[in-house]
Each structure stands twice: as C-alpha cells, then as structure tokens.
Design a protein around this motif. Sequence first.
Motif, PDB file in Angstrom:
ATOM      1  N   THR A  97      -5.506 -41.582  16.010  1.00 37.79           N
ATOM      2  CA  THR A  97      -6.207 -41.638  14.725  1.00 37.79           C
ATOM      3  C   THR A  97      -6.000 -42.964  14.002  1.00 37.79           C
ATOM      4  N   ARG A 101      -9.541 -44.623  13.457  1.00 43.31           N
ATOM      5  CA  ARG A 101     -10.058 -44.406  12.107  1.00 43.31           C
ATOM      6  C   ARG A 101      -9.327 -45.170  11.010  1.00 43.31           C
ATOM      7  N   ARG A 136     -14.713 -41.995  21.700  1.00 43.81           N
ATOM      8  CA  ARG A 136     -15.470 -40.846  21.190  1.00 43.81           C
ATOM      9  C   ARG A 136     -15.530 -40.780  19.670  1.00 43.81           C
ATOM     10  N   THR A 137     -14.490 -41.249  18.981  1.00 43.41           N
ATOM     11  CA  THR A 137     -14.390 -40.950  17.547  1.00 43.41           C
ATOM     12  C   THR A 137     -14.301 -42.165  16.627  1.00 43.41           C
TER      13      THR A 137
END
Length: 153
Positions: A97, A101, A136-137
């Motif tokens: 993460t 992000r 993917r994120t």
Amino acid sequence: MAQQYKHILVPVDGSEEAELAFKKAVAVANRNGEDTELRLLHVVDTRAFQNISSFDSSMVEQVTETAKKTLDKYIEYAKNNGVKNVSYSIEYGAPKTIIARDVPKEMNADLIMIGATGLNAVERILIGSVTEFVTRTAICDVLVVRTDLKQAN
C-alpha cells in the motif's frame, strides 16, 4: 506527442531487479527534462519483525542504515548521470500500500517504475507479489522493468 512523466517513483529493495528499474528510471527522467522529479523509495516491512521474540529497535536501525547506504549510492549515480531533482525516502509498514497508494499520492506521482521480482509460485500464493499488487491498484501508470538498458535497445 509522447507522454511526459514529471514525478517518477522507483521502489528499491536492494535486489537486482530494483536496480534495473532504477537505472531505467534515470534514463526516463533524463528524457523527460531537467524538471522531472525522481524519487527513490525503500519500505522497511515492519511485519517481518513482528514474530521475532527478541525484537528490539536496533534491528530496524540496522536495516535502515543499510538502506541509506544503498540509496546514497543511487542518488550519486543519478546525479552523475544528469538527474538534478532526485531524492529518496524510507518508509515503515506494508510495502504494497505504501508503494501503490501512499507515496504516489503524497508526491503526485505520474509513473511508478518497479522491478519484476522473482518470487516463486508458492510465495506468490502465500504472500502475493508486491509488483503484482502495485500493477493492479496503483493510482498512476506503472512500468514493470524486466530488462537492463542494453537489452532494451
């Protein structure tokens, strides 16, 4: 007109794959102009220390010092190869993460250049690949680096 990337994030973990991604990121930063920001990121996965009964802060400090030495060498390489706006940060927590992000949002990243890691199939099933998660994120474009500069031509 070709895509211009101005805020490039490169996660590095000391692996050969991460070094390949870093060297390609230096080349990309140079092609995108001298105002391009190149940020190196090392994440100390604090979960790795949770199961150690004799855990003490000196273990994290040793990992951090090793990372700083590697990152300082990368900064010197980048500057010697024409990148003016280069920096690094060391973060603590869950790499997935933080890389996909948290840091991209904080630095307004428009590209993450990440090495293709060599986890085996069992490890991928059990813990999942950081690179796979990031692709993917992530909140921006991701380039997975598999080759060195010579193989790219």
